[in-house]
Design an enzyme around this catalytic site. Structure first.
Site, short mmCIF file in Angstrom:
data_model
loop_
_atom_site.label_atom_id
_atom_site.label_comp_id
_atom_site.label_asym_id
_atom_site.label_seq_id
_atom_site.Cartn_x
_atom_site.Cartn_y
_atom_site.Cartn_z
N LYS A 3 0.83 -1.21 0.00
CA LYS A 3 0.00 0.00 0.00
C LYS A 3 0.86 1.26 0.00
O LYS A 3 0.55 2.23 -0.70
CB LYS A 3 -0.94 -0.03 1.21
CG LYS A 3 -1.98 -1.15 1.11
CD LYS A 3 -2.69 -1.42 2.42
CE LYS A 3 -3.64 -2.61 2.28
NZ LYS A 3 -4.28 -2.99 3.55
N GLN A 50 -4.14 -1.32 9.94
CA GLN A 50 -4.02 -2.67 9.41
C GLN A 50 -4.50 -3.69 10.44
O GLN A 50 -4.06 -3.69 11.58
CB GLN A 50 -2.56 -2.96 9.02
CG GLN A 50 -2.36 -4.32 8.38
CD GLN A 50 -3.08 -4.46 7.04
OE1 GLN A 50 -3.07 -3.55 6.23
NE2 GLN A 50 -3.70 -5.59 6.82
N ASP A 52 -10.67 2.96 4.75
CA ASP A 52 -11.02 1.54 4.72
C ASP A 52 -12.53 1.32 4.71
O ASP A 52 -12.99 0.20 4.49
CB ASP A 52 -10.41 0.81 5.92
CG ASP A 52 -9.18 0.01 5.53
OD1 ASP A 52 -9.00 -0.26 4.33
OD2 ASP A 52 -8.40 -0.37 6.43
#
Length: 319
Positions: free
Chosen positions: A53, A97, A120
Site C-alpha cells: 500500500k 491494518q 477503509d
C-alpha cells in the site's frame, strides 16, 4: 467452455491512470493527498500488505506515513495515535491494518478514526451511509469488486447475485453495493440450507467465505460470473497435498516456494463459468487501487468543505 479471465491488474492500471490525472489536478491547486498507515507488531502477512500500500502511494505520488507501534501497545496508546492523525491537516486517510493484538479493543480503535479519513470504509458512519445509499467512503474490496464488474461489462441490473460470506469487511458491503446497482441479492454463509443449490441460481457469484476451493464447479450455473475474493495461504505440506493434490500448477508452486495462495473457488469452475477472477491477480489489486481512490476522494472532499460528517468522539478519540 473456458471462462473469460477478469484481470484485476489491468483494471487497477486503468484506475491508476485516472487517479494520476486527478492527483495532478489537486497538485496544481497545492493539494497532495496523504495516507497514514498504522501497522502494529511483526505480523508478516500484514507487513507485506502495508508495504504494498505504501508502494502504491509512492507510485502515484501520494504522501504516506507509516506508524509501527509495538505488539504490546495498549488500546489507550492506539487511541492517542488515532487522535493525533485525526488532527493532522496533511493526513487525508487513516489505515489501521488488521488484525490488531488481542489486548487492543479493535472496535474502539476503528470507531475512533474520523469518518472523513476512514479510507477503509469500516467506521459505523461509513457503513451507515452505504446502507442508506449516500455518498461516502466505501470498503475497498467491495468497491473493487464493483469496478471489476463495471469495467468488464458484466451487467448487474436485474441480475441474480449470490454473496457467499457475511463479513462486515466484504460480504455485507458487497451485497449492499450490488443491491444499489439493481441486482437481486442473496447473502449466504456456512449455515445456509442447500448452499450449492442457492449458488447455482446466480448470474453473479461473489465467494468471500475464506475456505480454500469451497465453491465447486457443480455449484455454478453455466455462463455465470464468479468473483473469487478468497486469499488462502497454505503453508503446511499435508494441507497442500490434500487441497491442491489435483491442481498440478498449484502443487508445483507449493513444492517450489513452500507455500501457495488459493482462492475460495476451485479451478474447475473456470470450465463452467462465463467469467472469473484469478487468485492471485483478481480482486487483490483492486483492493489497493480503491484504497488509493478513497484517499484521493477524502482529500478532495475535505478540501472542498464537504467532509463526511464526523462525530465529536471520533475527532477527539479520547480513551
Amino acid at each position: 467452455m473456458t471462462a473469460r479471465t477478469l484481470n484485476g491488474s489491468l483494471i487497477r492500471d486503468q484506475i491508476y491512470t485516472e487517479l494520476q490525472r486527478e492527483i495532478a489536478a489537486l497538485g496544481a491547486a497545492g493539494i497532495r493527498p496523504g495516507l497514514a498507515a498504522v501497522l502494529v507488531g511483526e505480523n508478516a502477512a500484514s507487513q507485506i500488505y502495508v508495504r504494498s500500500k505504501i508502494a502504491a502511494c509512492e507510485q502515484l505520488g501520494l504522501a504516506s506515513w507509516l506508524h509501527t507501534p509495538a505488539a504490546t501497545v495498549s488500546t489507550e496508546e492506539m487511541l492517542a495515535l488515532i487522535a493525533e492523525l485525526n488532527a493532522r491537516k496533511d493526513v487525508d486517510g487513516i489505515l489501521v491494518q488488521l488484525p490488531l493484538p488481542a489486548q487492543v479493543d479493535t472496535k474502539r480503535v476503528l470507531e475512533a478514526v474520523d469518518p472523513g479519513k476512514d479510507v477503509d470504509g469500516l467506521h459505523p458512519v461509513s457503513l451507515g451511509r452505504l446502507v442508506s445509499g449516500r455518498a461516502g467512503l466505501v470498503a475497498c474490496t467491495p468497491a473493487g469488486i464493483m469496478e471489476i464488474l463495471r469495467r468488464s461489462g458484466i451487467p448487474t441490473e436485474g441480475a441474480d447475485a449470490v454473496v457467499v460470506g457475511r463479513s462486515d469487511i466484504v460480504g455485507k458491503p458487497t451485497a449492499l453495493l450490488l443491491m444499489h446497482a439493481n441486482a437481486s441479492v442473496t447473502i449466504c454463509h456456512s449455515k445456509t440450507r442447500d448452499l450449492p443449490g442457492v449458488v447455482r441460481r446466480a448470474d453473479i457469484v461473489v465467494a468471500a467465505i475464506g475456505r480454500p476451493f469451497m465453491i465447486e464447479a457443480s455449484w455454478i450455473r453455466p455462463g455465470a460470473t464468479v468473483i473469487d475474493v478468497g486469499t488462502n495461504r497454505i503453508t503446511a505440506a499435508a494441507e497442500a497435498e490434500r487441497i491442491v493434490a489435483n491442481v498440478p500448477a498449484k502443487l508445483a508452486q507449493f513444492r517450489e516456494k513452500g507455500f501457495v495462495l488459493v482462492g475460495d473457488v476451485h479451478p474447475g469452475v473456470a470450465e463452467v463459468a462465463g467469467a472469473i477472477t484469478p487468485v492471485p491477480g483478481g480482486v487483490g489489486p483492486l483492493t489497493i487501487a480503491m484504497l488509493m481512490s478513497n484517499t484521493v476522494k477524502a482529500a478532495r472532499l475535505r478540501r472542498a468543505g464537504t467532509n463526511i460528517v464526523s462525530s465529536p468522539s471520533a475527532i477527539a478519540a479520547k480513551p
